[in-house]
Design an enzyme around this catalytic site. Structure first.
Site, PDB file in Angstrom:
ATOM      1  N   ASP A  32      46.377 -23.572 -99.406  1.00 39.01           N
ATOM      2  CA  ASP A  32      45.051 -24.133 -99.170  1.00 39.01           C
ATOM      3  C   ASP A  32      44.711 -25.160-100.241  1.00 39.01           C
ATOM      4  O   ASP A  32      44.124 -26.203 -99.970  1.00 39.01           O
ATOM      5  CB  ASP A  32      43.986 -23.022 -99.193  1.00 39.01           C
ATOM      6  CG  ASP A  32      44.072 -22.151 -97.951  1.00 39.01           C
ATOM      7  OD1 ASP A  32      44.969 -22.404 -97.111  1.00 39.01           O
ATOM      8  OD2 ASP A  32      43.256 -21.221 -97.832  1.00 39.01           O
ATOM      9  N   SER A  81      33.562 -17.232 -63.971  1.00 41.91           N
ATOM     10  CA  SER A  81      33.854 -15.990 -64.686  1.00 41.91           C
ATOM     11  C   SER A  81      35.056 -15.325 -64.010  1.00 41.91           C
ATOM     12  O   SER A  81      35.586 -15.845 -63.032  1.00 41.91           O
ATOM     13  CB  SER A  81      32.650 -15.072 -64.713  1.00 41.91           C
ATOM     14  OG  SER A  81      32.046 -15.038 -63.462  1.00 41.91           O
ATOM     15  N   GLU A 132      47.729 -13.239 -70.468  1.00 41.23           N
ATOM     16  CA  GLU A 132      47.132 -13.757 -71.703  1.00 41.23           C
ATOM     17  C   GLU A 132      46.215 -12.725 -72.320  1.00 41.23           C
ATOM     18  O   GLU A 132      45.515 -12.015 -71.610  1.00 41.23           O
ATOM     19  CB  GLU A 132      46.244 -14.983 -71.398  1.00 41.23           C
ATOM     20  CG  GLU A 132      46.970 -16.137 -70.811  1.00 41.23           C
ATOM     21  CD  GLU A 132      46.010 -17.271 -70.408  1.00 41.23           C
ATOM     22  OE1 GLU A 132      44.790 -17.128 -70.604  1.00 41.23           O
ATOM     23  OE2 GLU A 132      46.506 -18.278 -69.901  1.00 41.23           O
ATOM     24  N   LYS A 134      42.884 -11.360 -73.641  1.00 43.68           N
ATOM     25  CA  LYS A 134      41.495 -11.730 -73.388  1.00 43.68           C
ATOM     26  C   LYS A 134      40.765 -11.633 -74.720  1.00 43.68           C
ATOM     27  O   LYS A 134      40.467 -10.539 -75.200  1.00 43.68           O
ATOM     28  CB  LYS A 134      40.876 -10.795 -72.352  1.00 43.68           C
ATOM     29  CG  LYS A 134      39.496 -11.224 -71.908  1.00 43.68           C
ATOM     30  CD  LYS A 134      39.079 -10.418 -70.691  1.00 43.68           C
ATOM     31  CE  LYS A 134      37.752 -10.816 -70.102  1.00 43.68           C
ATOM     32  NZ  LYS A 134      36.694 -11.147 -71.020  1.00 43.68           N
ATOM     33  N   ARG A 155      29.382 -22.517 -72.555  1.00 47.39           N
ATOM     34  CA  ARG A 155      29.485 -22.177 -71.141  1.00 47.39           C
ATOM     35  C   ARG A 155      28.128 -22.285 -70.440  1.00 47.39           C
ATOM     36  O   ARG A 155      28.044 -22.701 -69.298  1.00 47.39           O
ATOM     37  CB  ARG A 155      30.031 -20.751 -70.991  1.00 47.39           C
ATOM     38  CG  ARG A 155      30.172 -20.347 -69.545  1.00 47.39           C
ATOM     39  CD  ARG A 155      30.940 -19.047 -69.409  1.00 47.39           C
ATOM     40  NE  ARG A 155      31.151 -18.743 -68.005  1.00 47.39           N
ATOM     41  CZ  ARG A 155      30.272 -18.136 -67.233  1.00 47.39           C
ATOM     42  NH1 ARG A 155      29.115 -17.782 -67.728  1.00 47.39           N
ATOM     43  NH2 ARG A 155      30.535 -17.899 -65.968  1.00 47.39           N
ATOM     44  N   GLU A 192      38.505 -20.275 -75.960  1.00 47.03           N
ATOM     45  CA  GLU A 192      37.644 -19.300 -76.613  1.00 47.03           C
ATOM     46  C   GLU A 192      37.549 -19.624 -78.099  1.00 47.03           C
ATOM     47  O   GLU A 192      38.569 -19.741 -78.766  1.00 47.03           O
ATOM     48  CB  GLU A 192      38.312 -17.930 -76.410  1.00 47.03           C
ATOM     49  CG  GLU A 192      37.392 -16.780 -76.380  1.00 47.03           C
ATOM     50  CD  GLU A 192      36.634 -16.637 -75.067  1.00 47.03           C
ATOM     51  OE1 GLU A 192      36.845 -17.447 -74.134  1.00 47.03           O
ATOM     52  OE2 GLU A 192      35.806 -15.726 -74.992  1.00 47.03           O
ATOM     53  N   LYS A 331      40.685  -4.686 -68.433  1.00 45.05           N
ATOM     54  CA  LYS A 331      40.023  -4.376 -69.699  1.00 45.05           C
ATOM     55  C   LYS A 331      40.447  -2.999 -70.194  1.00 45.05           C
ATOM     56  O   LYS A 331      40.535  -2.055 -69.412  1.00 45.05           O
ATOM     57  CB  LYS A 331      38.517  -4.394 -69.503  1.00 45.05           C
ATOM     58  CG  LYS A 331      38.001  -5.787 -69.141  1.00 45.05           C
ATOM     59  CD  LYS A 331      36.885  -6.163 -70.059  1.00 45.05           C
ATOM     60  CE  LYS A 331      35.734  -6.780 -69.289  1.00 45.05           C
ATOM     61  NZ  LYS A 331      34.562  -6.902 -70.150  1.00 45.05           N
ATOM     62  N   CYS A 443       5.327  15.678 -80.066  1.00 45.70           N
ATOM     63  CA  CYS A 443       4.228  15.935 -80.988  1.00 45.70           C
ATOM     64  C   CYS A 443       2.949  15.944 -80.156  1.00 45.70           C
ATOM     65  O   CYS A 443       2.640  14.968 -79.491  1.00 45.70           O
ATOM     66  CB  CYS A 443       4.170  14.834 -82.047  1.00 45.70           C
ATOM     67  SG  CYS A 443       2.643  14.890 -82.993  1.00 45.70           S
ATOM     68  N   CYS A 448      -1.799  11.645 -84.217  1.00 42.64           N
ATOM     69  CA  CYS A 448      -0.594  11.446 -85.028  1.00 42.64           C
ATOM     70  C   CYS A 448      -0.408   9.958 -85.324  1.00 42.64           C
ATOM     71  O   CYS A 448      -0.358   9.127 -84.423  1.00 42.64           O
ATOM     72  CB  CYS A 448       0.627  11.993 -84.288  1.00 42.64           C
ATOM     73  SG  CYS A 448       2.199  11.512 -85.019  1.00 42.64           S
TER      74      CYS A 448
END
Ligand code: IVH
Length: 690
Positions: A32, A81, A132, A134, A155, A192, A331, A443, A448
């Protein structure tokens, strides 16, 4: 000695090469510090020769002034989507359906080159897919013209998004210029942006130290940082993987995999774990292997996306409602973690309900540090057999707040005490009560202070009396100072100017705003007042139905429980609760005070306006979700009901229209999967004729 122009060109090429080695190839060759030295040299040369500065120079990532707001621009092609599933069976069903559709639609049996001449040869029959990771980040559309990054859009609602170009330019992983052969005139790349876990941890630690609210997870943190108006404030360390396409001109790609490989060649990062697979078994193998690999990546992923590789096949399959048929997401089940229960805290709500919350040793779960879990009620604690000091298995089902799934009894400390509900109110100390058929402890003390505080916060809230200038913190302050002991006190605060002015953080102007906000709230009408009172079982829609039916508080008070139950959509339990409240001492008292203060306790009794066929909403069942710019949700619901619609809280087959604002979530997904008409705010405004 090379000329300045030559040296500048050389430095830019070197920096670009090292960027690429780092972000695209993941094989950095310099440190770096060495990179920074090259960048510094370039900066100083450009300072001396401002005429040689170009917009794609690595020095030009952060430039310009903060912007006032984001411009919303249309996407050239919608950002769709993906359908998703948690089940292997459904994934297989998708595969079979897709392969079959392609077989049936191709005139010639092997037109796509994917199938054998006969249908029996399963090996050659295999459909080529791209598998791929996600990545759980924020979707982005980048537009390159002649290889130069010209636009980055979020999006948004899929049809148009926010112009976040100035912020995206600061993301070092995203090239400002593409390098290589045959770069299309127009290239829109979808992908993404995400925040590696280490960056997330660093940022949250800093926010904690600065006394700022913590981000729940890396995705929220990414979204938050990209909303900065000043590009200098965008977090460093964001990453990007390209995974899809928008407009491409000219476009001579034949497969998705070739597209991704070519992007890499031009300097755009793609996920190195992405793989071409043939047939369902190979795809499933990928899913299983990646479930292990993903734990070591250092960034959040929540599944695998499978895409039909050939672009002509994608076109053949087309789009269903809002997601393409050629793509599906598998998923993984929610992640679990084990930690230790420190204690259970009990808090008092506005109806006196006492609810438990687990405080645990902080643990990393699905990329987030977790230390609280919700526990529904005392019965759930019993069911779990929870003891203080227990090791507990927690799981994140939805998103932010995890749940305790079970206790690891074998590692219970000796002499650990079972968690039991308090016997006395943690707010006022009165003994708690529980009705026979109920799970909740309450209660019973109408005075209160803890309950009062919660009730007041509810009453003044945006969807109830909507009192501007009277937020949660101020309510707490006023209750503590003894200036608010009931709803009526709010409307006599103008007689207490001196007492108010000595409060901490109070000033003349703030007080004027507060009093003006209170005055304005008096005209909200009976429905809002009823909703604000916090009567059990009485929410916004019940309040509206009651207010419209009876027209004013006197008619409602005069009604018997049976009369009230005769109102459409109102059951006996609710009717009883309303009747009991209005005839209780406390209820009578509150109403009298509000009346004296001049709060409007009437509601126009008009039946829903029905201009025969005129309103597109008449008779329609509508669900509202997400954030709208022009309306609060309650406000819109009232308006639509006036126009003859039935507004419901959940999406089902009976829903006619879903109105989806920004950040719409699961309701939108569900509506799409049921094929229900979805309107964005623009469509809504058009239909309302605004
Ligand atoms: S493809 C039409 N591929 O997941 C297909 N999306 O749940 C468009 N995502 O909005 C998306 N990784 O932001 C695709 N490898 C990947 C992805 C991916 C993450 C996100 C994307 C999308 C969301 C849908």
């Amino acid at each position: 000695m090379p000329s300045a122009a030559d040296r500048i060109a050389q430095l830019r090429a070197e920096l670009q090469l090292h960027n690429r080695l780092y972000f695209v190839e993941a094989t950095p060759q310099i440190t770096d510090a060495q990179y920074d030295r090259l960048l510094k040299e370039l900066e100083s040369l450009e300072d001396q020769h401002p005429d040689l500065v170009t917009p794609d120079s690595p020095t030009q990532r952060v430039g310009g002034q903060p912007i006032d707001g984001f411009e919303t621009l249309p996407h050239t092609l919608p950002m769709l989507s993906i359908d998703n599933t948690y089940s292997q069976g459904e994934l297989r069903a998708w595969y079979d359906r897709t392969a079959k559709a392609l077989r049936n639609t191709s005139d010639k049996p092997h037109a796509s080159g994917l199938f054998s001449e006969t249908d029996t040869d399963t090996q050659a029959d295999a459909l080529t897919l791209v598998a791929e990771p996600k990545v759980d980040g924020v979707a982005l559309s980048l537009r390159y013209e002649q290889g130069l990054l010209v636009r980055a859009l979020s999006r948004g609602d899929g049809r148009s998004g926010d112009d976040i170009t100035h912020n995206i330019r600061t993301v070092q992983a995203i090239p400002l210029r593409l390098l290589g052969e045959r770069i299309p005139r127009v290239l829109e790349v979808r992908g993404e942006v995400f925040m590696p876990d280490a960056v997330f941890t660093r940022i949250n630690a800093q926010r904690g130290a600065d006394g700022l609210e913590l981000f729940a997870n890396p995705r929220n943190s990414t979204a938050g940082t990209l909303k900065q108006k000043d590009p200098k404030k965008v977090a460093t360390g964001l990453r990007f993987f390209a995974h899809g396409r928008g407009a491409v001109e000219p476009d001579d790609f034949v497969s998705h995999m070739a597209f991704l490989d070519t992007l890499r060649g031009w300097g755009l990062p793609t996920n190195p774990h992405t793989k071409q697979v043939a047939g369902f078994d190979e795809a499933w193998q990928f899913v299983e292997t990646f479930e292990v690999t993903r734990r070591e990546l250092g960034y959040a992923t929540d599944g695998v996306v499978l895409k039909v590789d050939r672009l002509d096949d994608q076109a053949t399959l087309g789009i269903r409602s809002k997601s393409p048929r050629w793509c599906i997401a598998y998923k993984y089940a929610a992640e679990q973690a084990v930690t230790r229960l420190i204690e259970v805290q009990w808090t008092v709500g506005k109806t006196g309900r006492v609810t438990p919350r687990a405080v645990m040793e902080p643990v990393l779960l699905a990329g987030t540090t977790v230390q609280h879990a919700s526990l529904h009620n005392a019965d759930e604690i019993d069911r779990l057999g929870l003891h203080t000091g227990d090791s507990v298995v927690i799981e994140k089902a939805g998103e932010i707040i995890p749940h305790i799934i079970r206790v690891v009894e074998t590692s219970r400390p000796t002499h650990a005490a079972a968690v039991t509900p308090p016997t006395h109110c943690p707010g006022c100390g009165q003994p708690l009560v529980r009705q026979e058929d109920e799970v909740d402890w309450r209660c019973p003390n109408p005075e209160c202070l803890a309950q009062l505080r919660e009730r007041l916060i509810w009453f003044v809230g945006r969807d109830q009396m909507d009192i501007e200038g009277l937020g949660e913190k101020l309510v707490v302050q006023l209750v503590e100072a003894g200036l608010l002991t009931n709803f009526g006190d709010i409307f006599t605060l103008h007689t207490q100017r001196d007492a108010l002015l000595i409060l901490e953080r109070m000033a003349q102007k703030k007080l004027d705003n507060l009093l003006a906000g209170i005055e304005a709230s008096k005209t909200r009408g009976l429905a809002r007042v009823l909703a604000g009172l916090g009567i059990r079982h009485v929410g916004a829609s019940t309040s509206r139905a009651l207010a419209r039916h009876f027209g004013d508080i006197d008619a409602l008070t005069a009604a018997t429980a049976e009369h009230i139950a005769a109102v459409e959509d109102i059951g006996l339990i609710t009717a009883d609760a309303v009747h009991t409240f209005l005839h209780s001492d406390a209820g009578c008292h509150v109403i009298a005070e509000l009346r004296n203060a001049g709060v409007d306790l009437t509601e126009p009794r008009t039946a829903p306006r029905v201009d025969a066929g005129g309103s597109p909403f008449h008779g329609k069942t509508i669900v509202i979700t997400g954030t709208l710019q022009a309306f609060g949700r309650k406000e819109l619901a009232e308006k639509l009901e006036e126009l003859g619609a039935k507004v419901s809280g959940s999406v089902s087959k009976k829903t006619d229209i879903l109105i989806a604002g920004e950040e719409a979530g699961s309701k939108l997904d569900k509506a799409i999967s049921l094929g229900i008409t979805v309107w964005d705010e623009a469509a809504l405004l058009a239909a309302l004729g605004d």
